[in-house]
Design a protein around this motif. Structure first.
Motif, short mmCIF file in Angstrom:
data_model
loop_
_atom_site.label_atom_id
_atom_site.label_comp_id
_atom_site.label_asym_id
_atom_site.label_seq_id
_atom_site.Cartn_x
_atom_site.Cartn_y
_atom_site.Cartn_z
N GLN A 34 -6.31 -3.87 3.38
CA GLN A 34 -6.36 -3.12 2.13
C GLN A 34 -5.10 -2.31 1.82
O GLN A 34 -4.70 -2.24 0.65
CB GLN A 34 -7.61 -2.24 2.09
N PRO A 35 -4.41 -1.72 2.80
CA PRO A 35 -3.16 -1.03 2.45
C PRO A 35 -2.13 -1.98 1.83
O PRO A 35 -1.45 -1.62 0.87
CB PRO A 35 -2.66 -0.46 3.79
N GLN A 36 -2.07 -3.20 2.33
CA GLN A 36 -1.15 -4.19 1.77
C GLN A 36 -1.59 -4.56 0.35
O GLN A 36 -0.75 -4.72 -0.54
CB GLN A 36 -1.08 -5.43 2.65
N ALA A 37 -2.88 -4.66 0.13
CA ALA A 37 -3.40 -4.94 -1.22
C ALA A 37 -3.00 -3.84 -2.18
O ALA A 37 -2.54 -4.11 -3.30
CB ALA A 37 -4.92 -5.09 -1.18
N ARG A 38 -3.13 -2.60 -1.75
CA ARG A 38 -2.76 -1.45 -2.59
C ARG A 38 -1.29 -1.54 -3.00
O ARG A 38 -0.95 -1.33 -4.15
CB ARG A 38 -3.02 -0.15 -1.82
N THR A 39 -0.44 -1.88 -2.04
CA THR A 39 0.99 -2.00 -2.31
C THR A 39 1.26 -3.11 -3.33
O THR A 39 2.05 -2.92 -4.26
CB THR A 39 1.77 -2.28 -1.00
N LEU A 40 0.62 -4.25 -3.15
CA LEU A 40 0.82 -5.36 -4.07
C LEU A 40 0.29 -5.04 -5.47
O LEU A 40 0.94 -5.38 -6.47
CB LEU A 40 0.16 -6.63 -3.53
#
Length: 159
Positions: A34-40
């Motif tokens: 989810q942190p990577q999703a937030r960044t994207l």
């Protein structure tokens, strides 16, 4: 879980991945991604994507991929609403209902204009009860309830 892994692998392997679609897969794959999703989502929203701003707002609202931040959630969701994302309009209307009735009504009406079923249903109730600055009207309430029922059968795909 196996399906999620397959979807994740397909999204990541795509030669020209849609950043928002890829981020949605990561968001749904579990807490670790989810942190990577937030960044994207933030990257795509910064480039003008209404759906990315919507999902980023939801992530901040629900504390997915980082800390919960209601101020950031409202900012991103309102940006998505300004970019024409009906579910964002509906959520913004609900977030503002107690603090800014006029803005809440504006966004609820905007979502109704796009025939978003939940917004039509909520406006029906508000008209029946004379809430949110709407004048009490049983006739208008019934009309919005009929429109909501019809819209439920013609729901557009998620953003």
């Amino acid at each position: 879980m196996m399906l999620a892994n397959l979807l994740l692998a397909a999204a990541l392997a795509s030669p020209v991945p849609d950043v928002t679609a890829r981020a949605k897969v990561l968001m749904r794959a579990g807490v670790a991604s989810q942190p990577q999703a937030r960044t994207l989502f933030e990257q795509a929203a910064g480039q003008g994507s209404g759906p990315a701003a919507y999902y980023l707002g939801l992530m901040f609202k629900n504390g997915m991929g980082g800390s919960q931040d209601s101020g950031a959630a409202l900012r991103w969701l309102e940006l998505a609403a300004q970019r024409g994302v009906a579910p964002a309009m509906f959520i913004v209307a609900n977030l503002l209902q107690d603090s800014d009735e006029a803005r809440a009504r504006y966004w609820l009406d905007a979502a109704c204009d796009l025939e978003y079923p939940e917004a039509l249903q909520q406006k029906s109730v508000a008209l029946a009860e004379g809430r949110m600055g709407y004048a009490h009207s049983e006739e208008q309430s019934f009309l919005y309830l009929k429109m909501a029922t019809h819209a439920m059968g013609h729901r557009p795909p998620e953003p």
